[in-house]
Design an enzyme around this catalytic site. Structure first.
Site, short mmCIF file in Angstrom:
data_model
loop_
_atom_site.label_atom_id
_atom_site.label_comp_id
_atom_site.label_asym_id
_atom_site.label_seq_id
_atom_site.Cartn_x
_atom_site.Cartn_y
_atom_site.Cartn_z
N LYS A 159 -0.52 12.65 9.77
CA LYS A 159 0.63 12.23 10.59
C LYS A 159 1.56 13.41 10.84
CE LYS A 159 4.03 8.54 11.10
NZ LYS A 159 4.51 7.24 10.58
N ARG A 214 -0.03 15.38 13.53
CA ARG A 214 -0.05 14.67 14.81
C ARG A 214 1.32 14.60 15.47
NH1 ARG A 214 -2.12 10.38 12.82
NH2 ARG A 214 -0.28 9.03 12.80
N ARG A 230 0.84 -1.19 0.00
CA ARG A 230 0.00 0.00 0.00
C ARG A 230 0.88 1.24 0.00
NH1 ARG A 230 2.22 2.46 3.33
NH2 ARG A 230 2.11 2.34 5.60
N GLU A 242 8.62 0.37 4.33
CA GLU A 242 8.40 -0.41 5.54
C GLU A 242 7.83 -1.78 5.19
OE1 GLU A 242 6.46 0.82 9.65
OE2 GLU A 242 4.90 0.20 8.24
N LYS A 282 0.79 5.01 1.21
CA LYS A 282 0.03 5.80 2.18
C LYS A 282 -0.71 6.94 1.49
CE LYS A 282 1.96 6.46 6.29
NZ LYS A 282 1.08 5.74 7.22
N ALA A 293 -5.02 -7.04 14.44
CA ALA A 293 -4.86 -5.72 13.82
C ALA A 293 -6.10 -5.33 13.03
CB ALA A 293 -3.61 -5.71 12.93
#
Length: 228
Positions: free
Chosen positions: A82, A85, A72, A154, A74, A166
């Site tokens: 993010k 945050r 994926r 990642e 993002k 999850a």
């Protein structure tokens, strides 16, 4: 900017500008330019992400591990959320804009695949072992940050049990409008944390102590009124 790809200094500045926009310190037109830089940087991760995905599939095959591999990129809004945050985050160093995940049957399979990933030809530049040290929220898994074509990607490794937890956390997060995989003391987070602990014990063939069962039941009752 080269071939439409912004420099890391431009990306870092764009992240700072977006943060200032959320604080109402810059106007909309300035923010629009910063968002365009973010989108260019995001797109620059796509081809490295595909390479990482193919590499992960190949390593699973050579390790003899059956794995469900997905990828994926993002979403732009998630990146900006993010940045807002985490006020000290350098956007140019964000490690999970591109991400791959392998879901395997057992912890032994996970560790075998982890070894293949870490001992491959692709540079490993970071990571975390949330099996050895689970998150307070109950999140478990292994993250390995690799570098493909100058971009950090990642790689998440989970067992089917960890992945089930999850997915449940994501479902509850959507219901409540909260990120329950982050650490916290919301009653649903506490319920998920004890659920994760029980699932981890079952996965390794251990018995669940009666006090843990009792705590989990109490947390379930505490969380139930807060769920839609």
């Amino acid at each position: 900017m080269s071939d439409g790809v912004p420099s890391k200094s431009q990306v870092k500045k764009a992240g700072s500008t977006i943060r200032k926009y959320f604080r109402e310190e810059v106007d909309f037109d300035v923010a629009v330019d910063a968002v365009a830089v973010v989108e260019d940087w995001r797109r620059a991760h796509y081809i490295p992400l595909v390479s990482a995905n193919n590499g992960l599939r190949s390593r699973a095959r050579t390790a003899g591990v059956e794995a469900e591999v997905t990828q994926r990129l993002k979403r732009r809004q998630t990146i900006m959320d993010k940045v807002q945050r985490e006020p000290t985050l350098d956007l140019s160093r964000m490690q999970d804009i591109g991400g791959c995940r392998a879901v395997v049957e057992s912890i032994d399979d996970l560790r075998r695949l982890e070894e293949r990933v870490k001992n491959g030809r692709v540079p490993v530049v970071g990571g975390a072992d949330y099996i050895a040290e689970p998150r307070q929220s109950g999140y478990r898994g292994v993250h390995v940050i690799v570098e493909y074509q100058g971009r950090q990607i990642e790689i998440q490794l989970r067992t089917t049990t960890m992945h089930s937890w999850a997915l449940a956390a994501e479902d509850f997060s959507q219901m409540l409008g909260l990120n329950l995989k982050q650490d916290g003391d919301h009653p649903v987070q506490l319920f998920l944390a004890t659920a994760s602990e029980m699932m981890a014990l079952l996965e390794t063939g251990e018995e669940i102590p009666d006090p843990l069962r009792a705590l989990h039941e109490q947390r379930r009752l505490d969380a139930l009124p807060l769920l839609p």
